[in-house]
Scaffold this motif. Structure first.
Motif, PDB file in Angstrom:
ATOM      1  N   ARG A  73       1.083  -0.940   0.019  1.00  0.00           N
ATOM      2  CA  ARG A  73       0.160   0.141   0.131  1.00  0.00           C
ATOM      3  C   ARG A  73       0.557   0.948  -0.424  1.00  0.00           C
ATOM      4  O   ARG A  73       1.869   1.124   0.819  1.00  0.00           O
ATOM      5  CB  ARG A  73      -1.012  -0.039   0.977  1.00  0.00           C
ATOM      6  CG  ARG A  73      -2.198  -1.272   0.923  1.00  0.00           C
ATOM      7  CD  ARG A  73      -2.973  -0.675   2.245  1.00  0.00           C
ATOM      8  NE  ARG A  73      -4.057  -1.279   2.216  1.00  0.00           N
ATOM      9  CZ  ARG A  73      -4.908  -2.029   3.483  1.00  0.00           C
ATOM     10  NH1 ARG A  73      -4.753  -1.006   4.287  1.00  0.00           N
ATOM     11  NH2 ARG A  73      -5.412  -3.019   3.250  1.00  0.00           N
ATOM     12  N   ALA A  75       1.862   5.444   0.766  1.00  0.00           N
ATOM     13  CA  ALA A  75       1.953   6.135   1.531  1.00  0.00           C
ATOM     14  C   ALA A  75       0.631   6.976   1.790  1.00  0.00           C
ATOM     15  O   ALA A  75      -0.125   6.882   0.741  1.00  0.00           O
ATOM     16  CB  ALA A  75       2.794   7.245   2.617  1.00  0.00           C
ATOM     17  N   GLU A  76      -0.204   6.857   2.803  1.00  0.00           N
ATOM     18  CA  GLU A  76      -1.373   8.309   2.937  1.00  0.00           C
ATOM     19  C   GLU A  76      -0.838   9.543   2.709  1.00  0.00           C
ATOM     20  O   GLU A  76       0.090  10.116   4.147  1.00  0.00           O
ATOM     21  CB  GLU A  76      -2.107   8.462   4.166  1.00  0.00           C
ATOM     22  CG  GLU A  76      -2.941   6.328   4.282  1.00  0.00           C
ATOM     23  CD  GLU A  76      -3.706   6.886   4.080  1.00  0.00           C
ATOM     24  OE1 GLU A  76      -4.620   7.813   3.083  1.00  0.00           O
ATOM     25  OE2 GLU A  76      -4.935   6.058   3.251  1.00  0.00           O
ATOM     26  N   PRO A  77      -0.917  10.875   2.273  1.00  0.00           N
ATOM     27  CA  PRO A  77      -0.076  12.009   2.527  1.00  0.00           C
ATOM     28  C   PRO A  77      -0.799  12.747   3.392  1.00  0.00           C
ATOM     29  O   PRO A  77      -2.093  12.397   3.506  1.00  0.00           O
ATOM     30  CB  PRO A  77      -0.670  12.568   0.982  1.00  0.00           C
ATOM     31  CG  PRO A  77      -1.751  12.067   0.754  1.00  0.00           C
ATOM     32  CD  PRO A  77      -2.308  10.531   1.047  1.00  0.00           C
ATOM     33  N   ASP A  78       0.042  13.321   4.160  1.00  0.00           N
ATOM     34  CA  ASP A  78      -0.474  14.949   4.713  1.00  0.00           C
ATOM     35  C   ASP A  78      -1.761  15.320   4.671  1.00  0.00           C
ATOM     36  O   ASP A  78      -0.793  16.266   3.162  1.00  0.00           O
ATOM     37  CB  ASP A  78       0.279  15.318   5.593  1.00  0.00           C
ATOM     38  CG  ASP A  78      -0.095  16.449   6.641  1.00  0.00           C
ATOM     39  OD1 ASP A  78      -0.841  16.767   6.330  1.00  0.00           O
ATOM     40  OD2 ASP A  78       1.196  16.970   7.276  1.00  0.00           O
ATOM     41  N   PRO A  79      -2.516  15.968   4.562  1.00  0.00           N
ATOM     42  CA  PRO A  79      -3.587  16.249   3.974  1.00  0.00           C
ATOM     43  C   PRO A  79      -3.441  17.634   3.957  1.00  0.00           C
ATOM     44  O   PRO A  79      -4.779  19.209   3.701  1.00  0.00           O
ATOM     45  CB  PRO A  79      -5.144  16.061   4.412  1.00  0.00           C
ATOM     46  CG  PRO A  79      -5.383  14.817   5.636  1.00  0.00           C
ATOM     47  CD  PRO A  79      -3.413  15.273   6.098  1.00  0.00           C
ATOM     48  N   ARG A  80      -2.742  18.208   4.784  1.00  0.00           N
ATOM     49  CA  ARG A  80      -2.067  19.240   5.700  1.00  0.00           C
ATOM     50  C   ARG A  80      -1.347  20.169   4.515  1.00  0.00           C
ATOM     51  O   ARG A  80      -1.139  21.497   4.601  1.00  0.00           O
ATOM     52  CB  ARG A  80      -1.836  19.790   6.826  1.00  0.00           C
ATOM     53  CG  ARG A  80      -3.088  19.442   8.107  1.00  0.00           C
ATOM     54  CD  ARG A  80      -4.220  20.084   8.382  1.00  0.00           C
ATOM     55  NE  ARG A  80      -3.719  21.807   8.782  1.00  0.00           N
ATOM     56  CZ  ARG A  80      -3.587  22.576   9.686  1.00  0.00           C
ATOM     57  NH1 ARG A  80      -4.172  21.506  10.481  1.00  0.00           N
ATOM     58  NH2 ARG A  80      -2.735  23.336  10.095  1.00  0.00           N
ATOM     59  N   ASP A 254       6.593  21.466   7.140  1.00  0.00           N
ATOM     60  CA  ASP A 254       7.162  20.122   7.495  1.00  0.00           C
ATOM     61  C   ASP A 254       8.083  19.933   7.712  1.00  0.00           C
ATOM     62  O   ASP A 254       9.264  20.430   6.778  1.00  0.00           O
ATOM     63  CB  ASP A 254       5.978  18.715   7.387  1.00  0.00           C
ATOM     64  CG  ASP A 254       5.807  18.468   6.057  1.00  0.00           C
ATOM     65  OD1 ASP A 254       7.460  18.890   5.410  1.00  0.00           O
ATOM     66  OD2 ASP A 254       6.074  17.344   5.362  1.00  0.00           O
ATOM     67  N   ARG A 258       7.798  20.777   2.912  1.00  0.00           N
ATOM     68  CA  ARG A 258       6.283  21.080   2.256  1.00  0.00           C
ATOM     69  C   ARG A 258       5.646  22.071   3.249  1.00  0.00           C
ATOM     70  O   ARG A 258       5.436  22.384   4.313  1.00  0.00           O
ATOM     71  CB  ARG A 258       5.712  19.727   1.799  1.00  0.00           C
ATOM     72  CG  ARG A 258       5.771  18.593   1.848  1.00  0.00           C
ATOM     73  CD  ARG A 258       5.122  17.776   1.773  1.00  0.00           C
ATOM     74  NE  ARG A 258       5.079  16.732   2.952  1.00  0.00           N
ATOM     75  CZ  ARG A 258       5.851  15.209   2.678  1.00  0.00           C
ATOM     76  NH1 ARG A 258       6.049  15.307   1.866  1.00  0.00           N
ATOM     77  NH2 ARG A 258       6.159  15.186   4.028  1.00  0.00           N
ATOM     78  N   ARG A 260       2.792  23.773   4.556  1.00  0.00           N
ATOM     79  CA  ARG A 260       1.756  23.550   5.388  1.00  0.00           C
ATOM     80  C   ARG A 260       0.845  24.302   6.258  1.00  0.00           C
ATOM     81  O   ARG A 260      -0.311  23.902   6.739  1.00  0.00           O
ATOM     82  CB  ARG A 260       2.554  22.812   6.694  1.00  0.00           C
ATOM     83  CG  ARG A 260       1.344  21.653   7.442  1.00  0.00           C
ATOM     84  CD  ARG A 260       2.164  20.351   8.378  1.00  0.00           C
ATOM     85  NE  ARG A 260       1.791  19.432   8.763  1.00  0.00           N
ATOM     86  CZ  ARG A 260       1.181  19.434   9.324  1.00  0.00           C
ATOM     87  NH1 ARG A 260       0.203  20.699   9.892  1.00  0.00           N
ATOM     88  NH2 ARG A 260      -0.077  18.566   9.989  1.00  0.00           N
ATOM     89  N   ALA A 347     -13.922  12.016   5.411  1.00  0.00           N
ATOM     90  CA  ALA A 347     -13.167  10.222   5.573  1.00  0.00           C
ATOM     91  C   ALA A 347     -14.403   9.245   5.816  1.00  0.00           C
ATOM     92  O   ALA A 347     -14.496   8.481   5.020  1.00  0.00           O
ATOM     93  CB  ALA A 347     -12.002  10.077   6.741  1.00  0.00           C
TER      94      ALA A 347
ATOM     95  N   HIS B 247      -0.645  13.702  10.548  1.00  0.00           N
ATOM     96  CA  HIS B 247       0.732  13.466   9.964  1.00  0.00           C
ATOM     97  C   HIS B 247       1.505  15.044  10.839  1.00  0.00           C
ATOM     98  O   HIS B 247       1.959  15.686  10.793  1.00  0.00           O
ATOM     99  CB  HIS B 247       0.910  13.631   8.617  1.00  0.00           C
ATOM    100  CG  HIS B 247      -0.354  12.825   7.428  1.00  0.00           C
ATOM    101  ND1 HIS B 247      -1.074  12.509   8.238  1.00  0.00           N
ATOM    102  CD2 HIS B 247      -0.263  11.729   7.439  1.00  0.00           C
ATOM    103  CE1 HIS B 247      -1.870  11.185   7.515  1.00  0.00           C
ATOM    104  NE2 HIS B 247      -1.036  10.971   7.256  1.00  0.00           N
ATOM    105  N   ARG B 273       4.936   4.759   5.495  1.00  0.00           N
ATOM    106  CA  ARG B 273       5.234   3.936   4.906  1.00  0.00           C
ATOM    107  C   ARG B 273       6.494   4.485   4.330  1.00  0.00           C
ATOM    108  O   ARG B 273       6.502   5.895   3.638  1.00  0.00           O
ATOM    109  CB  ARG B 273       3.994   4.147   3.483  1.00  0.00           C
ATOM    110  CG  ARG B 273       2.709   3.496   4.038  1.00  0.00           C
ATOM    111  CD  ARG B 273       2.583   2.139   4.150  1.00  0.00           C
ATOM    112  NE  ARG B 273       1.310   1.499   3.639  1.00  0.00           N
ATOM    113  CZ  ARG B 273       1.386  -0.060   3.852  1.00  0.00           C
ATOM    114  NH1 ARG B 273       2.820  -0.435   3.297  1.00  0.00           N
ATOM    115  NH2 ARG B 273       0.061  -0.519   4.827  1.00  0.00           N
TER     116      ARG B 273
END
Lengths: 357, 357
Positions: A73, A75-80, A254, A258, A260, A347, B247, B273
């Protein structure tokens, strides 16, 4: 084959067996220090029926099972962060126009609600139309996806001309693009503004995508970007019963660099006390960023009509208003809320949508 | 003499004349882009009567006055970072014992209230005694210095054994040192726990100073510290109506590298991940930090009695409890709140104290 470089401690910490994870809550039942010091993969065999592996761990003999699907799977990205956003560098780049829906449709239709809340997550804002023009309604809107954040301005605040304003917001003057409450930490991450009356001449609204602007600054002037991400700036607010301060950079990143969150509000920018070279670098960057924000195409202009409720990300979008006639009939009600509740609702709505398919 | 290296833009941006600053609110009335491009000090002359300077600015002729006292003021530290804290690496190093006061004294006496709220700011916690044992009282305590932060657990939550818990907190099992809601962003920065009943065997409380622990880790194991400040970790929580994720690194630092917030809770740590080498570095650092937290002297142990209300900084302190007998009579009520309101109350109380002198 189980990939040879899978870290053992990570793999074991992610064991999904009922001894390792509460079946009801999904929470892990062990602490990282509960796992054996000398943890190592003992025997590994392929699972039957599904691609994956059973691991018998050394030295404790614990048994875990992992599917190849789970292992692979992404990685889920940081939604912020900027990575999870659709940046709009100009009003014209909002290809689909204003993200808007009627309040009735938003309430009645999960798909409409999801579309609006996803617009806040991805574009930084949405506009609900025909929200009942009555006292307290902005908090109703906030409660439809999350929780109101009460502050010294109350659970709700009135944006209109006041006799003795404790904030320029509560006057009739023009306000250039800014974020709210930069002197608060944690800063309210969402703002709602619900228009009750807007008959005054002037008083139009504007939004600027602060993440797009910060990304443009990074592209054009790396020194300015470095000065704004690296300089901790004091923001202050003070009245008879309140004395707030927050020390944060104008552009927060972050650990991977990135973008943030952004803070921008000269009204509340306190006195920087740094060596002269750092102060100069900050002010040069600050002026470059402020100039960039004023580029004519960057701002989305619109006019709130009674019943309109704007929801926007106060860590990303700058908002502005034009001046309005002194004594003019303009009255917005607003409240603050937070992104975590909104993302949770998104979600859960997505989960329901997936189950319905 | 006005020091030669004072940055002109900084000096002008800090002009305190009534054209530059709203006399009522103290907010600045100009934007940084309103100041002349070619801004420079024109003529400078010494003030009469007070040490300081009058500057006539080029090219616009604006006049500003600055005192030497103002120019020489030190920087205000960020109250959220380790620089503004009294770290306590062990329970024994709390020289003055538990910071505590009775609820009546806290309400009646500004000096007592200030002492307690300053303890939260500097030590990370305080304990109010003899708070009335009645429903909703933790929110009353929060409102005495700030605002309640409502979450999916409600404006108030009940810490007791539940039939179908959505969180291990609501069972009778032991819970090792952790921060609450690491899966929330913004995380609630304060927690209040008010004891209504504590007759069960077990159920003692513990606190660990996470800033002191993080500073110790930096001292002993720079690689571990770098891995924990540099790795963005997903924290997750999910139940029937909620799906939260955040995150963030385990140890959050400001741009200058100062420790600013910690998150620690293996129960909600999601699946990292990342490339294998980064994952290994993170887990090595994570285990080192977790071991350090369990050092026997590090934890302050005490037992909450009915009427006790603990207020603590959830971005700094880890809290823990021992197991209690199944079906045991133990009931705490809690709520979340935020540090900004508390710091504001501290500042206003200090202002009153200074005026009274």
């Amino acid at each position: 084959m189980l990939p040879a470089d899978v870290p053992a401690l990570w793999l074991r910490d992610n064991c999904a067996c009922p001894d390792c994870r509460d079946p009801l809550t999904g929470q892990k039942l062990h602490q990282i220090t509960d796992l054996p010091e000398s943890l190592a993969l003992g025997t590994v065999r392929e699972l039957d029926g599904v691609e994956g592996w059973e691991v018998v761990w050394a030295p404790d003999g614990h048994v875990s099972r992992y599917s190849a699907e789970w292992l692979g799977r992404p990685a889920e990205p940081d939604p912020r962060t900027e990575d999870a956003k659709d940046l709009w560098g100009s009003a014209a780049s909002l290809a689909e126009g204003l993200p808007e829906a009627s309040w009735d449709a938003y309430l009645a239709d999960d798909a409409e609600r999801l579309r609006m809340l996803e617009a806040v997550a991805r574009l930084g804002f949405c506009l609900l139309r025909d929200v009942p023009v009555r006292d307290g309604q902005s908090r109703e809107v906030a409660r439809s996806f999350g929780y109101v954040r009460e502050t010294n301005y109350g659970a709700q605040f009135e944006v209109r001309e006041e006799e003795r304003p404790n904030n320029l917001a509560f006057t009739n003057v023009a306000i250039t693009p800014h974020t709210d409450n930069p002197y608060r930490d944690p800063v309210p991450t969402l703002q709602l503004l619900h228009c009750l009356v807007n008959d005054a001449e002037g008083g139009d609204s504007g939004l600027v995508d602060g993440f797009a602007a910060a990304a443009a600054l990074r592209e054009r002037d790396a020194d300015a970007f470095a000065a704004l991400t690296g300089t901790v700036v004091p923001f202050v607010f003070r009245d008879d019963v309140t004395e707030l301060s927050a020390h944060r950079p104008l552009i927060g990143t972050d650990p991977a660099g990135r973008i943030r969150e952004v803070r921008f509000n000269n009204r509340g920018l306190g006195t920087l006390r740094l060596p002269a070279t750092q102060t100069e670098a900050f002010y040069a960057g600050y002026r470059a960023f402020a100039r960039l924000l004023l580029e004519p195409d960057r701002q989305l202009d619109f006019r709130l009509a009674p019943g309109d409720c704007l929801i926007f990300d106060n860590t990303r979008l700058f908002h502005a208003r034009t001046a309005f006639a002194r004594g003019g009939a303009r009255h917005l009600q607003g409240c603050y809320a937070d992104l975590d509740g909104l993302f949770s609702t998104v979600a859960v709505l997505r989960r329901k949508e997936a189950q319905a398919c």
